[in-house]
Each structure stands twice: as C-alpha cells, then as structure tokens.
Design an enzyme around this catalytic site. Structure first.
Site: not given
Ligand code: F6P
Length: 577
Positions: A216, A222, A278-279, A365, A396, A531
């Site tokens: 987003k 990452e 995001g989620r 979250e 199991h 972060k």
């Molecule tokens: O884990 C934190 C977060 O901000 C989530 O809410 C989000 O889905 C994810 O990181 C990834 O964010 P982005 O889509 O901006 O890379």
C-alpha cells in the site's frame, strides 16, 4: 479527530447492558451451563442457535450461552450503537479517526452501482476502472499476448508483500488453487529473511516469471528489500535493460510516485486508495491482481461476489440471524465475561489452512488496542489470541490442550463437498473427505459433552483388561470435562465465492467487536515502535559494513548493555563469550 467522533460516551464497560451481562456471567459461574443438559432440556436449541443461509450455515449451539445471554448481548450491541456504526462504515464516514480515513473495503466488491462517497467523490467508478485494468492485463498475460522480455509466456507469479499485503491474498490463493489456470503458479515472498526469497525463487525460470509488488505504502522495509533483491535477481539473469523491469514487475499500491521510482511503468501499476486498510485489502488490487493472474479474471471476481454477499448479509440481516454479528457477540461473551481469551480457528479443509494466519492478523492487529477512540485507557480486554491450523493436523498437535487443558473457544469450518474427490466410498471404506468430515463432526461434540468419570470407568470395565486398582488410577486422566465452547460454520463447497464470503465474515466479525469495544479497529500504531528501533539498529549495521572494526558502544550509541552485547554478536558473527 474525524467527523464521527464527537462527545466521548460512557465506556462500554460502564453501561447498564455490560453490567447486566457481568451479573449474568457471575450467575453462570455459580451454576455453570451444562451443555449436555442444555441440549436435553431444549430440543430446539440446535435449531434456535443456528443460522441457515443460501451459502453458509452457522451453528453456535455449543457455545456457553443461553437465550438470555444472547438477548443481553443484543442489548449490548444496541447500547454501543452497532447498527449506526455499521452504516457509518458502509457509507464511507471517516471512522478510522486516528488516520482520518474512511473504511470502505466493502466498496471494492459492491456489485451494484449505488454511489459511495469519500470527500464528495463517488469511489465506485475508480474501483471498476482498476478492475477493468486487471481484467485486461490478466487476460493478456494468460493469453500469452503480454510476455516476458524474451517473449516467453509468463507462467510464474511471485507476489512480494507482507502483513495485509500478503496474508489475505495467500489465503485466497490456497483456497482457490483448485481453480488455477493450467500451467500457472502463484507463490509468495513475505519474510525479509533471505531464506524466503531463495526458497521461493529456487528453480524458477526468470523468463517466465512476473513479480507482483504488493505494498500500500511502497515503503515497508521488508517488501522493499525483497523487491530490490527480486530486481537484482531478474537483471542478473535477463540483463540490465529497463525493459526487464517493465516486463517482469507490476505493482499493487497506492503510492504512484514510489512505484515509478522503482522503474515500474504506471501502466503496470494497479491502484487502490487510503480508504482500504492493509489487512482489509485482499479484495483490492492486492488480492485481485495475483488471483486474476492465477485463476483467471472471471473466477477471481467470484471472490468479490462472495464477499459482497456476506457484506449484504451483514448490513441488512437482523442481529439475531446475522453471522458476523453473532460470531462477534459470542467472542465478546467469551473474552470479556467468561475469561476465554484464546480462539482456535479450525478449518477442516487443507485449502483453508491459511485462513487462521489471515484471521490472526485481522483480529490481533485490528483489536489489540489499549485505548478507545477518545484516547481513554480501556480497562476491559480488547482482542483475543487467534491461532489454528487445518484439521485434522491440529488434532495431533494442540487439541490435547483444548480438550483437557485451558479453555479455548473453537471455531470449526466444515466443507460439505471436497475440491478433490480422493478415494472411494464403499460399505467398507470411507473416502478421504468422509474421513476428514467425521472429525469435524465429532470434535465439537467431544468438546461440548466430554466424558464423565463414570463413563470412563464403565468403558474400562467393559474392556475387561485392567484391575480395579489400575482403573481407579487411570480413570481421572481419561475424563473430559466437556462444556468447552465451539461454533461450526459449514459451506457447501470451497469456491472463489465461498472463499470471498469467509474473508468478509472474518473482516466484519473483527469490526463488530471493535465497534462495541469503542476502539479503532482500523489503525495499527502498535507496530511502529519496533520499526523505529529497527531503523536505529540498521544504521549501526551500515556503519559496521563501512568499517570492519566498528563495534557498538552502549553509551555512545544510546543503547542498553543487553542490546549492545547482542548487536555486537551479529556484527562480529560470533556468540558473546
Ligand atoms: O504490519 C503493519 C502493516 O502496516 C500492516 O497493517 C500492513 O498490511 C503491512 O504492514 C504492509 O504494509 P504495506 O502494504 O504498506 O507494505
């Protein structure tokens, strides 16, 4: 503060309705509900505490609740203004007050043309435009018109994203894998651990591979690290020309300028908007783009139809038959009144194996918050620990604890017809699906009704193998107390449609709890501090990369001695000795 937050109301635990529920729970504590007796005394319990719809069946009759409990919970929902809050969400009010945003994932899958406004603009045409773009693009890739830089057909889709830009799409991809287009493969890289990238790209032919960058913000550390590694990986193999990035990278993002800066043509960018959290983004381009490339656009849109069906059910069904509302109210009953704060999500379908991980993010979250919408500390539990795994594997692994250890609320999902028919049904043999399904039907009863010591002793005596002393020694260990709450959700078949419905169920269930608790389920400030501190450590690594003699100094670098020691271990490559 946004438009919806005006005067701070009484916190939910100070309302009359909450206090009545507490009193009811205390009474139940003194005389606990016995599920065996509850079923015996009320032949209508199963019917009354279940909901039949065209697409899903939901049975909550094994919850530790009575009609009275449900009435009190409906009263609580009313006291929290739940109906109005649901409407505010669907109508695009800025209910994500800390970020000043609307929460409109429902607009992403709306099937009719009713306008939905954000800041005076109808968002539905924008949604449709992106979907059209996904349709054209995915048809061209699947039809072989849009190829890689060497003109080979794209067969491998690698989606790079994390959190909400990964878990929802991954759940959908596994749920819909049976519908994959011949020869197409969809994989995910999420963890910044190089192991993930290496494993996923192993044996991949770059000429046939398309990376879908899902972010987003297009800043998530990452994802951007993995994206840069993917770019280098591609260039090493197919050459350094801008065409390589153009033909082998696309993005689902809201950050046009950043996507451009990465080298991705905006023609190959599929947008979404800040009103998609995001989620909650699985039905935006984040989920739809990889899914359309994997199962074809038409089937992917069935996910939207299924999600929309659940949205409509959620928006228009009275609470007493409303599956997301009922599930959420029962969660509140378990979490806040019975003290059962762990929930196991147990789908009896391998293709739903990733639903627990996605639900875990959506729930934890969204609702793991310490303050309410008005910044007041909440003195009641919000959120719950969600975990789970596809049955029967979990049986199991952790079911021992669920049956005889701590009380955990369990949600079973059963699928009536399998995606793959494996094995034969004969008078002597059940097929695989019957074997699986016998478990999803048996486990809720084992949890609810248990096995008393008398039953255990009778069973051992009838086996005629043990002495009376041995029976007396063994029997307590074989007792199942029962009265362990669970619900069962059934779907007829796992299809893109029903996967979409399950997705929307998960989203709305979490939102309802947040609405009642008076918290903001749509921000996630709790992920920020880690972060920030990570950035500080990363900068120390930069310095050590530039100077091999560099070591961290707690006082100089403003770190505590524990982190100093451990950071130096990573810099030197050796354990502290
Ligand atoms: O884990 C934190 C977060 O901000 C989530 O809410 C989000 O889905 C994810 O990181 C990834 O964010 P982005 O889509 O901006 O890379």
């Amino acid at each position: 503060m946004g438009a919806t937050v005006t005067r701070a109301p009484r916190q939910i635990n100070r309302t009359y309705e909450w206090i009545r529920l507490r009193a009811h729970a205390l009474k139940r504590k003194a005389s606990p509900l016995n599920l065996r007796k509850a079923f015996e005394s009320d032949p209508h319990r199963a019917e009354d505490m279940s909901v039949r719809t065209e697409h899903v069946f939901f049975d909550y009759s094994r919850q530790l609740a009575t009609d009275k409990t449900m009435d009190l919970l409906f009263g609580l929902a009313d006291a929290a203004g739940l109906k109005a809050k649901i409407e505010a969400m669907f109508n695009g009010e800025k209910i994500n007050v800390t970020e000043g945003r609307a929460v409109l994932h429902t607009a992403l899958r709306q099937q009719d043309n009713t306008p939905v406004y954000v800041d005076g603009e109808n968002v539905i045409p924008q949604v449709r435009e992106v979907l059209e773009k996904i349709k054209t693009f995915s048809n061209e890739v699947l039809g072989g018109e849009r190829t890689g830089v060497t003109d080979r057909k794209i067969k491998n889709i690698v989606a790079i994203g994390i959190g909400g830009s990964y878990l929802g799409p991954q759940f959908l991809s596994e749920a819909c894998a049976a519908y994959a287009k011949e020869g197409m493969d969809l994989r995910f890289v999420a963890n910044v651990d190089g192991h993930d990238f290496k494993t996923v790209t192993k044996n991949l032919d770059p000429a046939e591979t398309l990376f879908v960058l899902e972010s987003k913000t297009f800043t998530t550390a990452e994802t951007m690290k993995n994206a840069r590694t993917a770019k280098a990986w591609m260039r090493e193999r197919l050459g350094d020309s801008p065409e390589v990035v153009k033909k082998h990278f696309v993005a689902a993002s809201t950050a046009t300028e950043k996507v451009k800066a990465f080298g991705i043509d905006t023609d190959n960018m599929f947008g979404f908007w800040d009103w998609v959290g995001g989620r909650y983004s699985a039905t935006s381009a984040v989920g739809m783009l990889p899914l359309a490339l994997y199962i074809g656009y038409d089937r992917a849109t069935e996910i939207l139809e299924g999600a929309c069906w659940m949205d409509q059910h959620f928006r228009h069904t009275p609470f007493s038959r409303n599956i997301p509302v009922l599930s959420a109210l029962i969660d509140i009953w378990n979490i806040n009144f019975l003290g059962i704060r762990t929930r196991a999500l147990l789908p009896y379908s391998q293709a739903l194996d990733k639903l627990p991980a996605h639900t875990q993010q959506v729930e934890m979250e969204s609702n793991g918050k310490g303050t309410d919408l008005w910044g007041r500390v909440v003195r009641y539990f919000t959120g719950e620990v969600v975990f789970g795994q596809a049955g029967t594997n979990g049986q199991h692994s952790f079911y021992q604890l669920i049956h005889q250890g701590m009380k955990v609320a369990a949600d079973f999902i059963g699928v009536i017809n399998p995606q793959y028919q494996v094995g034969e049904k004969t008078a002597e043999e059940v097929d695989h699906h019957q074997e699986l399904s016998s478990n999803v039907l048996a486990q809720p009863d084992a949890l609810a009704f248990g096995k008393s010591e008398v039953e255990v002793i009778n069973e051992l005596v009838s086996q005629n193998k043990l002495s009376p002393e041995a029976i007396a020694g063994l029997s307590p260990h074989k007792v199942f107390t029962g009265n362990r709450p669970s619900s069962v959700m059934l779907i007829e078949e796992l299809t893109p449609f029903t996967a979409g419905a399950l997705l929307a169920w998960t989203e709305h269930r979490a939102a309802v709890k947040g609405f009642i608790w008076g918290i903001n389920s749509f921000d996630q400030w709790g992920v920020e501090l880690g972060k920030q501190l990570g950035v500080k450590i990363r900068n120390l690594f930069f310095r050590s990369n530039a100077d091999s003699t560099f070591r961290v100094d707690a006082a100089r670098d403003d770190l505590n001695p524990s982190t100093e020691t451990m950071t130096n271990a990573f810099i030197s490559g050796e354990l502290p000795r």
